[in-house]
Design a protein around this motif. Sequence first.
Motif, mmCIF file in Angstrom:
data_model
loop_
_atom_site.group_PDB
_atom_site.id
_atom_site.type_symbol
_atom_site.label_atom_id
_atom_site.label_comp_id
_atom_site.label_asym_id
_atom_site.label_seq_id
_atom_site.Cartn_x
_atom_site.Cartn_y
_atom_site.Cartn_z
ATOM 1 N N ALA A 67 35.289 56.556 44.735
ATOM 2 C CA ALA A 67 35.411 56.426 43.285
ATOM 3 C C ALA A 67 35.209 54.973 42.925
ATOM 4 O O ALA A 67 35.525 54.078 43.711
ATOM 5 N N GLY A 68 34.682 54.716 41.736
ATOM 6 C CA GLY A 68 34.423 53.351 41.288
ATOM 7 C C GLY A 68 35.265 53.003 40.076
ATOM 8 O O GLY A 68 35.172 53.654 39.037
ATOM 9 N N MET A 69 36.098 51.965 40.210
ATOM 10 C CA MET A 69 36.922 51.451 39.115
ATOM 11 C C MET A 69 36.316 50.137 38.646
ATOM 12 O O MET A 69 36.213 49.181 39.429
ATOM 13 N N ALA A 70 35.897 50.075 37.388
ATOM 14 C CA ALA A 70 35.259 48.874 36.841
ATOM 15 C C ALA A 70 36.293 47.973 36.182
ATOM 16 O O ALA A 70 37.172 48.448 35.454
ATOM 17 N N CYS A 71 36.184 46.674 36.424
ATOM 18 C CA CYS A 71 37.076 45.675 35.838
ATOM 19 C C CYS A 71 36.347 44.902 34.740
ATOM 20 O O CYS A 71 35.123 44.891 34.679
ATOM 21 N N ARG A 72 37.121 44.198 33.902
ATOM 22 C CA ARG A 72 36.547 43.509 32.743
ATOM 23 C C ARG A 72 35.543 42.430 33.130
ATOM 24 O O ARG A 72 34.490 42.297 32.528
ATOM 25 N N ASN A 73 35.891 41.622 34.127
ATOM 26 C CA ASN A 73 35.012 40.513 34.506
ATOM 27 C C ASN A 73 35.324 40.091 35.941
ATOM 28 O O ASN A 73 36.265 40.607 36.577
ATOM 29 N N ALA A 74 34.550 39.144 36.450
ATOM 30 C CA ALA A 74 34.691 38.715 37.847
ATOM 31 C C ALA A 74 36.020 38.019 38.099
ATOM 32 O O ALA A 74 36.577 38.105 39.201
ATOM 33 N N GLU A 75 36.542 37.321 37.095
ATOM 34 C CA GLU A 75 37.795 36.589 37.278
ATOM 35 C C GLU A 75 38.967 37.528 37.524
ATOM 36 O O GLU A 75 39.760 37.331 38.453
ATOM 37 N N VAL A 76 39.099 38.562 36.705
ATOM 38 C CA VAL A 76 40.212 39.490 36.892
ATOM 39 C C VAL A 76 40.007 40.335 38.148
ATOM 40 O O VAL A 76 40.973 40.747 38.802
ATOM 41 N N LEU A 77 38.750 40.603 38.500
ATOM 42 C CA LEU A 77 38.458 41.314 39.744
ATOM 43 C C LEU A 77 38.949 40.507 40.943
ATOM 44 O O LEU A 77 39.582 41.055 41.859
ATOM 45 N N ALA A 78 38.676 39.199 40.948
ATOM 46 C CA ALA A 78 39.136 38.339 42.038
ATOM 47 C C ALA A 78 40.652 38.310 42.106
ATOM 48 O O ALA A 78 41.237 38.303 43.202
ATOM 49 N N GLY A 79 41.316 38.309 40.945
ATOM 50 C CA GLY A 79 42.771 38.325 40.932
ATOM 51 C C GLY A 79 43.332 39.614 41.502
ATOM 52 O O GLY A 79 44.339 39.608 42.219
ATOM 53 N N LEU A 80 42.686 40.724 41.199
ATOM 54 C CA LEU A 80 43.118 42.013 41.734
ATOM 55 C C LEU A 80 42.953 42.049 43.248
ATOM 56 O O LEU A 80 43.833 42.538 43.980
ATOM 57 N N ARG A 81 41.848 41.511 43.725
ATOM 58 C CA ARG A 81 41.619 41.473 45.176
ATOM 59 C C ARG A 81 42.682 40.624 45.867
ATOM 60 O O ARG A 81 43.238 41.018 46.903
ATOM 61 N N LEU A 82 42.984 39.464 45.311
ATOM 62 C CA LEU A 82 43.988 38.584 45.896
ATOM 63 C C LEU A 82 45.354 39.264 45.914
ATOM 64 O O LEU A 82 46.098 39.174 46.897
ATOM 65 N N HIS A 83 45.690 39.947 44.836
ATOM 66 C CA HIS A 83 46.961 40.667 44.750
ATOM 67 C C HIS A 83 47.054 41.734 45.844
ATOM 68 O O HIS A 83 48.087 41.875 46.504
ATOM 69 N N ALA A 84 45.974 42.482 46.037
ATOM 70 C CA ALA A 84 45.959 43.512 47.070
ATOM 71 C C ALA A 84 46.099 42.907 48.464
ATOM 72 O O ALA A 84 46.862 43.409 49.307
ATOM 73 N N GLU A 85 45.384 41.822 48.707
ATOM 74 C CA GLU A 85 45.459 41.157 50.009
ATOM 75 C C GLU A 85 46.876 40.669 50.291
ATOM 76 O O GLU A 85 47.392 40.820 51.411
ATOM 77 N N LYS A 86 47.525 40.099 49.292
ATOM 78 C CA LYS A 86 48.893 39.596 49.472
ATOM 79 C C LYS A 86 49.875 40.719 49.781
ATOM 80 O O LYS A 86 50.905 40.489 50.411
ATOM 81 N N ASN A 87 49.542 41.918 49.346
ATOM 82 C CA ASN A 87 50.406 43.070 49.611
ATOM 83 C C ASN A 87 49.988 43.844 50.853
ATOM 84 O O ASN A 87 50.437 44.974 51.068
ATOM 85 N N GLY A 88 49.126 43.249 51.668
ATOM 86 C CA GLY A 88 48.774 43.838 52.953
ATOM 87 C C GLY A 88 47.728 44.928 52.911
ATOM 88 O O GLY A 88 47.572 45.669 53.893
ATOM 89 N N VAL A 89 46.989 45.032 51.805
ATOM 90 C CA VAL A 89 45.947 46.054 51.698
ATOM 91 C C VAL A 89 44.672 45.541 52.355
ATOM 92 O O VAL A 89 44.221 44.428 52.071
ATOM 93 N N GLU A 90 44.099 46.333 53.246
ATOM 94 C CA GLU A 90 42.847 45.948 53.908
ATOM 95 C C GLU A 90 41.694 46.008 52.907
ATOM 96 O O GLU A 90 41.506 47.005 52.216
ATOM 97 N N ILE A 91 40.935 44.942 52.822
ATOM 98 C CA ILE A 91 39.797 44.868 51.912
ATOM 99 C C ILE A 91 38.534 45.298 52.651
ATOM 100 O O ILE A 91 38.211 44.780 53.715
ATOM 101 N N LEU A 92 37.811 46.235 52.061
ATOM 102 C CA LEU A 92 36.609 46.800 52.663
ATOM 103 C C LEU A 92 35.393 46.516 51.786
ATOM 104 O O LEU A 92 35.517 46.093 50.635
ATOM 105 N N GLU A 93 34.221 46.764 52.345
ATOM 106 C CA GLU A 93 32.986 46.598 51.582
ATOM 107 C C GLU A 93 32.840 47.722 50.561
ATOM 108 O O GLU A 93 33.125 48.885 50.848
#
Length: 283
Positions: A67-93
């Motif tokens: 499934a594809g979840m679209a974010c408003r812009n690249a800045e908030v997308l980067a923040g979401l990724r950082l938040h997930a990483e800090k909570n131990g979520v594995e980041i995939l391609e």
Amino acid sequence: MSYNAVQAGAYLHHVAFESSDPKRLASFYATNMDMELIEVSQIEYRCEGPLRRFVVVKGNDKVLSYAGMACRNAEVLAGLRLHAEKNGVEILESVSPYFEEGAFAVRDGDGHLICFGVASDRTVAYAPGREGIHAPTQHLTFASQNVQSFKEFYVDKLGFFLSDRVLHENGDLATVFTTSNHEHHTIACFKSDRTGVDHHSYEAGTFENIKKFCDRFASNDVLLTWGPGRHGPGNNLFVFYTDPDGNWIEISGELETIYDREVIDWPQHPRTLNKWGRAILRS
């Protein structure tokens, strides 16, 4: 609690399903859901309509590919990724064809692949002369044997907002509704004895648009699976159809919008709610 997914304004941009007969399934959506059919290859088809996209790839019936979840812009997308990483979520391609560079993906506790990104094209050109009925891709609902794990992943780790819960008499979770924007839910989960997708939904906005889709399905001899009715949580009108692979499609209208309220707990009462926490519209 940090609601990073909400801050990112993430919305369900598209879904991709596997199918043993991808051309047949894609043709069904193109015909009944008022979308253009695009043959990418013999094993991948894309259906595109006004603010909705449905992808089919060769595989097993009734399996979500991603499934594809679209974010408003690249800045908030980067923040979401950082938040997930800090909570131990594995980041995939990301495997989505609809996102700009910088997109990423995660797998939830049941193995579902969710891609996050900035949409490369925020509008879908539509063929002249076609009505183009309004109904953006709106939410995705899973069936799971572990609803608590679902809540912990999407709310606690990704930062979705918990809008409503349906509770068993003993207090155990029966249904969880979560959102990543102002709509009542974008990803939800029902307690089940199986794991997979329960349904995906398109928000038609009004009952008039819902009726237009019903007319399209009826003209192609596709019968209603359930409805019309109105849910309890979300307060939305609905009809349900079943595609050739057995996937459930919801066409919804008048979904509740939420901004700043407490979580609502719904009892699982057999005379008002069925086992999924859905209320029947009564005259």
